[in-house]
Design a protein around this motif. Structure first.
Motif, PDB file in Angstrom:
ATOM      1  N   ILE A  22       0.861  -1.178   0.000  1.00 30.61           N
ATOM      2  CA  ILE A  22       0.000   0.000   0.000  1.00 30.61           C
ATOM      3  C   ILE A  22       0.897   1.227   0.000  1.00 30.61           C
ATOM      4  CG2 ILE A  22      -1.771   1.289   1.264  1.00 30.61           C
ATOM      5  CD1 ILE A  22      -2.171  -1.507   2.789  1.00 30.61           C
ATOM      6  N   ILE A  23       0.597   2.184  -0.892  1.00 32.83           N
ATOM      7  CA  ILE A  23       1.324   3.451  -0.918  1.00 32.83           C
ATOM      8  C   ILE A  23       0.299   4.581  -0.821  1.00 32.83           C
ATOM      9  CG2 ILE A  23       2.872   4.957  -2.213  1.00 32.83           C
ATOM     10  CD1 ILE A  23       4.053   2.443  -3.510  1.00 32.83           C
ATOM     11  N   PRO A  24       0.326   5.367   0.266  1.00 29.75           N
ATOM     12  CA  PRO A  24      -0.648   6.453   0.417  1.00 29.75           C
ATOM     13  C   PRO A  24      -0.310   7.651  -0.467  1.00 29.75           C
ATOM     14  CG  PRO A  24       0.850   6.427   2.286  1.00 29.75           C
ATOM     15  CD  PRO A  24       1.209   5.238   1.441  1.00 29.75           C
ATOM     16  N   THR A  25      -1.343   8.341  -0.949  1.00 31.96           N
ATOM     17  CA  THR A  25      -1.179   9.545  -1.758  1.00 31.96           C
ATOM     18  C   THR A  25      -2.153  10.617  -1.263  1.00 31.96           C
ATOM     19  OG1 THR A  25      -2.862   8.987  -3.420  1.00 31.96           O
ATOM     20  CG2 THR A  25      -0.637   8.135  -3.791  1.00 31.96           C
ATOM     21  N   HIS A  26      -2.008  11.794  -1.807  1.00 41.74           N
ATOM     22  CA  HIS A  26      -2.950  12.904  -1.634  1.00 41.74           C
ATOM     23  C   HIS A  26      -3.183  13.283  -0.176  1.00 41.74           C
ATOM     24  CE1 HIS A  26      -5.864  15.799  -3.052  1.00 41.74           C
ATOM     25  NE2 HIS A  26      -5.580  15.434  -4.280  1.00 41.74           N
ATOM     26  N   TYR A  27      -2.088  13.527   0.519  1.00 44.19           N
ATOM     27  CA  TYR A  27      -2.157  14.098   1.864  1.00 44.19           C
ATOM     28  C   TYR A  27      -1.545  15.510   1.790  1.00 44.19           C
ATOM     29  CZ  TYR A  27       2.324  11.636   1.467  1.00 44.19           C
ATOM     30  OH  TYR A  27       3.525  11.153   1.007  1.00 44.19           O
ATOM     31  N   ASP A  28      -1.455  16.203   2.902  1.00 43.93           N
ATOM     32  CA  ASP A  28      -0.935  17.566   2.918  1.00 43.93           C
ATOM     33  C   ASP A  28       0.556  17.560   2.572  1.00 43.93           C
ATOM     34  OD1 ASP A  28      -0.382  20.213   3.327  1.00 43.93           O
ATOM     35  OD2 ASP A  28      -0.624  20.170   5.501  1.00 43.93           O
ATOM     36  N   ASP A  29       0.877  18.023   1.372  1.00 41.92           N
ATOM     37  CA  ASP A  29       2.272  17.972   0.918  1.00 41.92           C
ATOM     38  C   ASP A  29       2.739  19.293   0.320  1.00 41.92           C
ATOM     39  OD1 ASP A  29       0.828  17.984  -1.392  1.00 41.92           O
ATOM     40  OD2 ASP A  29       1.276  15.918  -1.955  1.00 41.92           O
ATOM     41  N   GLY A  30       2.050  20.379   0.679  1.00 38.28           N
ATOM     42  CA  GLY A  30       2.502  21.692   0.233  1.00 38.28           C
ATOM     43  C   GLY A  30       1.804  22.241  -0.988  1.00 38.28           C
ATOM     44  N   PHE A  31       0.971  21.448  -1.653  1.00 38.49           N
ATOM     45  CA  PHE A  31       0.250  21.950  -2.808  1.00 38.49           C
ATOM     46  C   PHE A  31      -0.985  22.739  -2.365  1.00 38.49           C
ATOM     47  CE2 PHE A  31       2.366  18.452  -5.294  1.00 38.49           C
ATOM     48  CZ  PHE A  31       3.043  19.298  -6.152  1.00 38.49           C
ATOM     49  N   ASP A  32      -1.530  23.516  -3.305  1.00 43.24           N
ATOM     50  CA  ASP A  32      -2.669  24.388  -3.021  1.00 43.24           C
ATOM     51  C   ASP A  32      -3.970  23.637  -3.321  1.00 43.24           C
ATOM     52  OD1 ASP A  32      -4.235  26.547  -2.455  1.00 43.24           O
ATOM     53  OD2 ASP A  32      -3.888  27.569  -4.368  1.00 43.24           O
ATOM     54  N   TYR A  33      -4.419  22.813  -2.373  1.00 39.46           N
ATOM     55  CA  TYR A  33      -5.638  22.039  -2.566  1.00 39.46           C
ATOM     56  C   TYR A  33      -6.882  22.888  -2.309  1.00 39.46           C
ATOM     57  CZ  TYR A  33      -2.562  17.977  -2.460  1.00 39.46           C
ATOM     58  OH  TYR A  33      -1.577  17.080  -2.737  1.00 39.46           O
ATOM     59  N   PRO A  34      -7.990  22.607  -3.022  1.00 41.39           N
ATOM     60  CA  PRO A  34      -9.235  23.338  -2.767  1.00 41.39           C
ATOM     61  C   PRO A  34      -9.740  23.142  -1.334  1.00 41.39           C
ATOM     62  CG  PRO A  34      -9.364  22.100  -4.828  1.00 41.39           C
ATOM     63  CD  PRO A  34      -8.119  21.662  -4.138  1.00 41.39           C
ATOM     64  N   VAL A  35      -9.439  21.989  -0.767  1.00 42.53           N
ATOM     65  CA  VAL A  35      -9.823  21.665   0.608  1.00 42.53           C
ATOM     66  C   VAL A  35      -8.580  21.187   1.340  1.00 42.53           C
ATOM     67  CG1 VAL A  35     -11.249  20.163   2.051  1.00 42.53           C
ATOM     68  CG2 VAL A  35     -12.151  20.982  -0.126  1.00 42.53           C
ATOM     69  N   PRO A  36      -8.305  21.665   2.566  1.00 35.57           N
ATOM     70  CA  PRO A  36      -7.122  21.195   3.294  1.00 35.57           C
ATOM     71  C   PRO A  36      -7.109  19.676   3.429  1.00 35.57           C
ATOM     72  CG  PRO A  36      -8.132  23.060   4.423  1.00 35.57           C
ATOM     73  CD  PRO A  36      -9.083  22.644   3.337  1.00 35.57           C
ATOM     74  N   GLN A  37      -5.943  19.105   3.284  1.00 37.30           N
ATOM     75  CA  GLN A  37      -5.796  17.656   3.386  1.00 37.30           C
ATOM     76  C   GLN A  37      -5.102  17.285   4.696  1.00 37.30           C
ATOM     77  OE1 GLN A  37      -6.820  15.347   0.258  1.00 37.30           O
ATOM     78  NE2 GLN A  37      -8.046  17.025   1.054  1.00 37.30           N
ATOM     79  N   GLN A  38      -5.414  16.083   5.205  1.00 37.26           N
ATOM     80  CA  GLN A  38      -4.762  15.619   6.422  1.00 37.26           C
ATOM     81  C   GLN A  38      -3.254  15.466   6.190  1.00 37.26           C
ATOM     82  OE1 GLN A  38      -6.526  12.380   8.613  1.00 37.26           O
ATOM     83  NE2 GLN A  38      -8.503  12.632   7.600  1.00 37.26           N
ATOM     84  N   THR A  39      -2.499  15.601   7.254  1.00 41.84           N
ATOM     85  CA  THR A  39      -1.064  15.344   7.151  1.00 41.84           C
ATOM     86  C   THR A  39      -0.840  13.843   6.997  1.00 41.84           C
ATOM     87  OG1 THR A  39      -0.743  15.031   9.524  1.00 41.84           O
ATOM     88  CG2 THR A  39      -0.593  17.297   8.666  1.00 41.84           C
ATOM     89  N   LEU A  40       0.341  13.487   6.560  1.00 38.88           N
ATOM     90  CA  LEU A  40       0.668  12.071   6.427  1.00 38.88           C
ATOM     91  C   LEU A  40       0.556  11.369   7.779  1.00 38.88           C
ATOM     92  CD1 LEU A  40       1.703   9.625   4.856  1.00 38.88           C
ATOM     93  CD2 LEU A  40       4.035  10.462   5.262  1.00 38.88           C
ATOM     94  N   GLN A  41       1.054  12.000   8.836  1.00 35.78           N
ATOM     95  CA  GLN A  41       1.005  11.367  10.145  1.00 35.78           C
ATOM     96  C   GLN A  41      -0.426  11.166  10.619  1.00 35.78           C
ATOM     97  OE1 GLN A  41       3.692   9.999  11.703  1.00 35.78           O
ATOM     98  NE2 GLN A  41       2.002   9.060  12.856  1.00 35.78           N
ATOM     99  N   GLN A  42      -1.299  12.127  10.382  1.00 39.96           N
ATOM    100  CA  GLN A  42      -2.712  11.964  10.726  1.00 39.96           C
ATOM    101  C   GLN A  42      -3.317  10.789   9.953  1.00 39.96           C
ATOM    102  OE1 GLN A  42      -3.934  15.949   9.682  1.00 39.96           O
ATOM    103  NE2 GLN A  42      -4.304  16.493  11.836  1.00 39.96           N
TER     104      GLN A  42
END
Length: 208
Positions: free
Chosen positions: A152-172
């Motif tokens: 399993i490889i997680p994607t689309h967490y808070d990584d510095g990009f300008d998302y329309p909706v805030p994303q959870q951090t990887l640790q969360q």
């Protein structure tokens, strides 16, 4: 095969004779596109043509063959779709050695027909950022348990990009998944013989 993660849901698979780029929407999020001329470009949702001249662009369900790579697009309900919607595409990419699944922004319930079409999966990329924009760890875990990939490889967490909706951090996200990464790597080099019988979570650092 080399597997790299470029942030958001953008993944690059490099193998002999082919380079597959999935969901390169980075320019739309304040980043830089990674698509190069000759790439095979996949999008898990309807998308316009990239600026670089690609070998093939796929953003719809169906079966495709190019450069010894089989791509199977499976129609799915998008995370934000109402009941009955099918705005997303799950991609299963089959090479001579590995079966790769890219979940994309899907609703966290899969039908028996979808699971049968997905079949055996070696590596699954799954979004975990949540907050109504994509799968959260609870939804991702539902899919993981149904598919039972080896990696399993997680994607689309808070990584510095300008998302329309805030994303959870990887640790969360990892806390929500209740899984500890086996390792964190800048790039995953993988062949069939490297895979074990126990499901493992691997974190890929964002490439630049």
């Amino acid at each position: 095969m080399d597997l790299q993660y470029y942030g958001a849901n953008c993944i690059v698979l490099t193998m002999k004779g082919a380079r597959v780029v999935i969901d390169d929407t980075l320019a739309e999020l304040g980043g830089k596109s990674v698509i190069k001329p000759g790439d095979i470009a996949l999008y898990t949702h309807a998308h316009g043509e990239p600026k670089s001249e690609t070998k093939l662009i796929i953003d719809q369900p169906g079966e495709y063959e190019v450069s010894d790579v089989s791509v199977y697009g499976i129609s799915a309900r998008a995370h934000m779709d109402e009941v009955g919607g099918h705005a997303a595409t799950i991609f299963k990419i089959h090479t001579k050695e590995l079966n790769i699944l890219v979940a994309g922004h899907i609703y966290p319930e899969l039908t028996d027909d979808q699971l049968e079409a997905i079949g055996m999966v070696d590596v699954m990329f799954v979004p975990v950022g949540g907050n109504g924009y994509t799968l959260d760890p609870v939804g991702a875990l539902k899919i993981i348990k149904k598919i039972e990939p080896k990696v399993i490889i997680p994607t689309h967490y808070d990584d510095g990009f300008d998302y329309p909706v805030p994303q959870q951090t990887l640790q969360q996200a990892l806390t929500g998944l209740s899984m500890e990464p086996k390792e964190t790597l800048p790039k995953l080099k993988l062949k069939a013989g490297d895979l074990g019988d126990v499901t493992e979570l691997i974190v890929l650092e964002k490439s630049s």
